[in-house]
Design an enzyme around this catalytic site. Sequence first.
Site, PDB file in Angstrom:
ATOM      1  N   ASN A 151      91.846  59.874  46.456  1.00 22.74           N
ATOM      2  CA  ASN A 151      90.716  60.613  47.701  1.00 22.74           C
ATOM      3  C   ASN A 151      91.501  60.308  49.174  1.00 22.74           C
ATOM      4  OD1 ASN A 151      88.804  61.950  46.358  1.00 22.74           O
ATOM      5  ND2 ASN A 151      88.296  59.984  45.574  1.00 22.74           N
ATOM      6  N   SER A 191      84.463  56.580  44.153  1.00 18.37           N
ATOM      7  CA  SER A 191      85.628  57.522  44.742  1.00 18.37           C
ATOM      8  C   SER A 191      86.344  56.657  45.797  1.00 18.37           C
ATOM      9  CB  SER A 191      84.985  58.755  45.211  1.00 18.37           C
ATOM     10  OG  SER A 191      84.376  59.525  44.245  1.00 18.37           O
ATOM     11  N   HIS A 212      88.313  54.531  38.023  1.00 21.66           N
ATOM     12  CA  HIS A 212      87.870  55.950  38.783  1.00 21.66           C
ATOM     13  C   HIS A 212      88.412  57.151  37.574  1.00 21.66           C
ATOM     14  CE1 HIS A 212      88.857  58.510  42.434  1.00 21.66           C
ATOM     15  NE2 HIS A 212      87.669  58.999  41.927  1.00 21.66           N
ATOM     16  N   GLU A 233      92.209  56.119  37.479  1.00 22.83           N
ATOM     17  CA  GLU A 233      92.782  55.612  38.681  1.00 22.83           C
ATOM     18  C   GLU A 233      92.225  54.044  38.343  1.00 22.83           C
ATOM     19  OE1 GLU A 233      91.732  56.957  42.597  1.00 22.83           O
ATOM     20  OE2 GLU A 233      93.780  56.389  43.488  1.00 22.83           O
TER      21      GLU A 233
HETATM   22  N1  LIG Z   1      81.919  64.213  41.523  1.00 25.34           N
HETATM   23  C1  LIG Z   1      82.955  63.702  41.329  1.00 25.34           C
HETATM   24  O1  LIG Z   1      83.960  64.575  41.287  1.00 25.34           O
HETATM   25  C2  LIG Z   1      83.198  62.346  41.172  1.00 25.34           C
HETATM   26  C3  LIG Z   1      84.661  62.012  40.691  1.00 25.34           C
HETATM   27  C4  LIG Z   1      85.112  60.959  40.503  1.00 25.34           C
HETATM   28  C5  LIG Z   1      84.355  59.617  41.058  1.00 25.34           C
HETATM   29  N2  LIG Z   1      83.071  60.089  41.356  1.00 25.34           N
HETATM   30  C6  LIG Z   1      82.057  58.900  41.848  1.00 25.34           C
HETATM   31  O2  LIG Z   1      81.214  58.798  40.904  1.00 25.34           O
HETATM   32  C7  LIG Z   1      79.877  58.384  41.515  1.00 25.34           C
HETATM   33  C8  LIG Z   1      78.708  59.316  40.812  1.00 25.34           C
HETATM   34  O3  LIG Z   1      79.175  60.541  41.441  1.00 25.34           O
HETATM   35  P1  LIG Z   1      78.330  61.661  40.790  1.00 25.34           P
HETATM   36  O4  LIG Z   1      79.187  62.903  41.226  1.00 25.34           O
HETATM   37  O5  LIG Z   1      78.323  61.892  39.249  1.00 25.34           O
HETATM   38  O6  LIG Z   1      77.022  61.741  41.378  1.00 25.34           O
HETATM   39  P2  LIG Z   1      75.494  62.347  41.162  1.00 25.34           P
HETATM   40  O7  LIG Z   1      74.943  62.662  42.264  1.00 25.34           O
HETATM   41  O8  LIG Z   1      75.681  63.750  40.295  1.00 25.34           O
HETATM   42  O9  LIG Z   1      74.788  61.338  40.219  1.00 25.34           O
HETATM   43  C9  LIG Z   1      74.378  60.093  40.764  1.00 25.34           C
HETATM   44  C10 LIG Z   1      73.270  59.693  39.446  1.00 25.34           C
HETATM   45  O10 LIG Z   1      73.053  58.218  39.827  1.00 25.34           O
HETATM   46  C11 LIG Z   1      71.717  57.999  39.687  1.00 25.34           C
HETATM   47  N3  LIG Z   1      71.198  56.701  40.545  1.00 25.34           N
HETATM   48  C12 LIG Z   1      71.199  56.672  41.761  1.00 25.34           C
HETATM   49  N4  LIG Z   1      70.714  55.420  42.094  1.00 25.34           N
HETATM   50  C13 LIG Z   1      70.761  54.803  40.844  1.00 25.34           C
HETATM   51  C14 LIG Z   1      70.296  53.288  40.318  1.00 25.34           C
HETATM   52  N5  LIG Z   1      69.970  52.490  41.402  1.00 25.34           N
HETATM   53  N6  LIG Z   1      70.550  53.192  39.222  1.00 25.34           N
HETATM   54  C15 LIG Z   1      70.847  53.953  38.262  1.00 25.34           C
HETATM   55  N7  LIG Z   1      70.954  55.336  38.647  1.00 25.34           N
HETATM   56  C16 LIG Z   1      71.152  55.675  39.977  1.00 25.34           C
HETATM   57  C17 LIG Z   1      70.924  59.264  40.361  1.00 25.34           C
HETATM   58  O11 LIG Z   1      69.763  59.516  39.968  1.00 25.34           O
HETATM   59  C18 LIG Z   1      72.041  60.301  39.783  1.00 25.34           C
HETATM   60  O12 LIG Z   1      71.554  60.771  38.566  1.00 25.34           O
HETATM   61  C19 LIG Z   1      79.828  58.052  42.821  1.00 25.34           C
HETATM   62  O13 LIG Z   1      80.601  56.970  43.136  1.00 25.34           O
HETATM   63  C20 LIG Z   1      81.059  59.121  43.124  1.00 25.34           C
HETATM   64  O14 LIG Z   1      81.674  58.737  44.011  1.00 25.34           O
HETATM   65  C21 LIG Z   1      82.657  61.333  41.792  1.00 25.34           C
END
Ligand SMILES: NC(=O)c1ccc[n+]([C@@H]2O[C@H](COP(=O)([O-])OP(=O)(O)OC[C@H]3O[C@@H](n4cnc5c(N)ncnc54)[C@H](O)[C@@H]3O)[C@@H](O)[C@H]2O)c1
Length: 295
Positions: A189, A118, A139, A151
């Site tokens: 963001n 993000s 993104h 994005e």
């Molecule tokens: N939540 C949102 O609305 C949103 C929107 C756009 C982008 N993002 C981005 O997407 C990414 C994930 O966010 P999320 O909300 O899905 O997080 P989340 O916390 O729901 O999930 C993250 C997952 O990554 C896993 N993980 C951690 N370290 C790891 C590794 N070394 N190898 C493999 N898996 C690993 C965790 O076990 C978990 O299942 C982040 O970079 C976030 O900024 C989030």
Amino acid sequence: MKNVAVIGSGTMGNGIAHTFAQNNFKVSLIDISEENLLKAIATIDKNLERQLTKGTISQQDKANTLSNIQTFTILKDGVKHADLVVEAASENLEIKLKIFKELDEICKPETILASNTSSISITKIASVTNRADKIIGMHFMNPVPIMKLVEVIRGYTTSDEVTNNIMELSKTLGKSPVEVNDYPGFVANRILMPMINEAIYTLFEGVAGVTEIDTVIKLGMAHPMGPLQLADFIGLDVCLSILYVLHDGFGNPKYAPCPLLVNMVTAGKKGVKSGEGFYSYQHGSKELVVAEKFS
Ligand SMILES: NC(=O)c1ccc[n+]([C@@H]2O[C@H](COP(=O)([O-])OP(=O)(O)OC[C@H]3O[C@@H](n4cnc5c(N)ncnc54)[C@H](O)[C@@H]3O)[C@@H](O)[C@H]2O)c1
């Protein structure tokens, strides 16, 4: 491109895997947590069932989508055939740099490595690899199967060829990609998080309660949901990490996260995914149970 590996099976990873698999890509979904992988497959199944009930997909589409996804807990096993890797692990710089360093060593030389980050710098991620021209931001927005925007973030060293490739690929997923340059928070963001942070400050300073703040923005600005509810959906921990990136990246105090947000994340109140944030949620469900917690 045929084989895609998605790293991280949380909120975003399961949606990204769903979207690629539904568009006939073979998807390897990778997570360090077996439990999260099981939850992700259950979520994808449930979301496909919803699409089936609405009549937007057939029973055969659902079966094909599920059969296109394989899960892995060992990174090396999951990425060995990948033409594209989309990393969607936790929003943490150390975790992402470690993953990309390893990916660079174990993936095919031509594999494009994308991050769904993000806010973390794509240029910084590229700097720990020997394929800086093939590192890019992809993104997606939450919920991925529904939201149209991707994005596409061009790092300082990302090539034209890779950028064009990812723009075209996003269109084949039925998305509308927008190309932006790599500066903290990119576009989405950089604009959204200060609004969410200001909404939290408005609550913190007692100007209005949770539902009042959300109602003003929903009805007054025609947003589909208020900023506090949106923060719960994004994940309060994710919001906090993004604000830190903006604060560090621009060195401007206007991005300092509200102390209430810091406190809530420290207390484990991460929004929908933990069952409680500015609103309460029945665990695992996105339904609001109790509207007011702070007024
Ligand atoms: N939540 C949102 O609305 C949103 C929107 C756009 C982008 N993002 C981005 O997407 C990414 C994930 O966010 P999320 O909300 O899905 O997080 P989340 O916390 O729901 O999930 C993250 C997952 O990554 C896993 N993980 C951690 N370290 C790891 C590794 N070394 N190898 C493999 N898996 C690993 C965790 O076990 C978990 O299942 C982040 O970079 C976030 O900024 C989030």
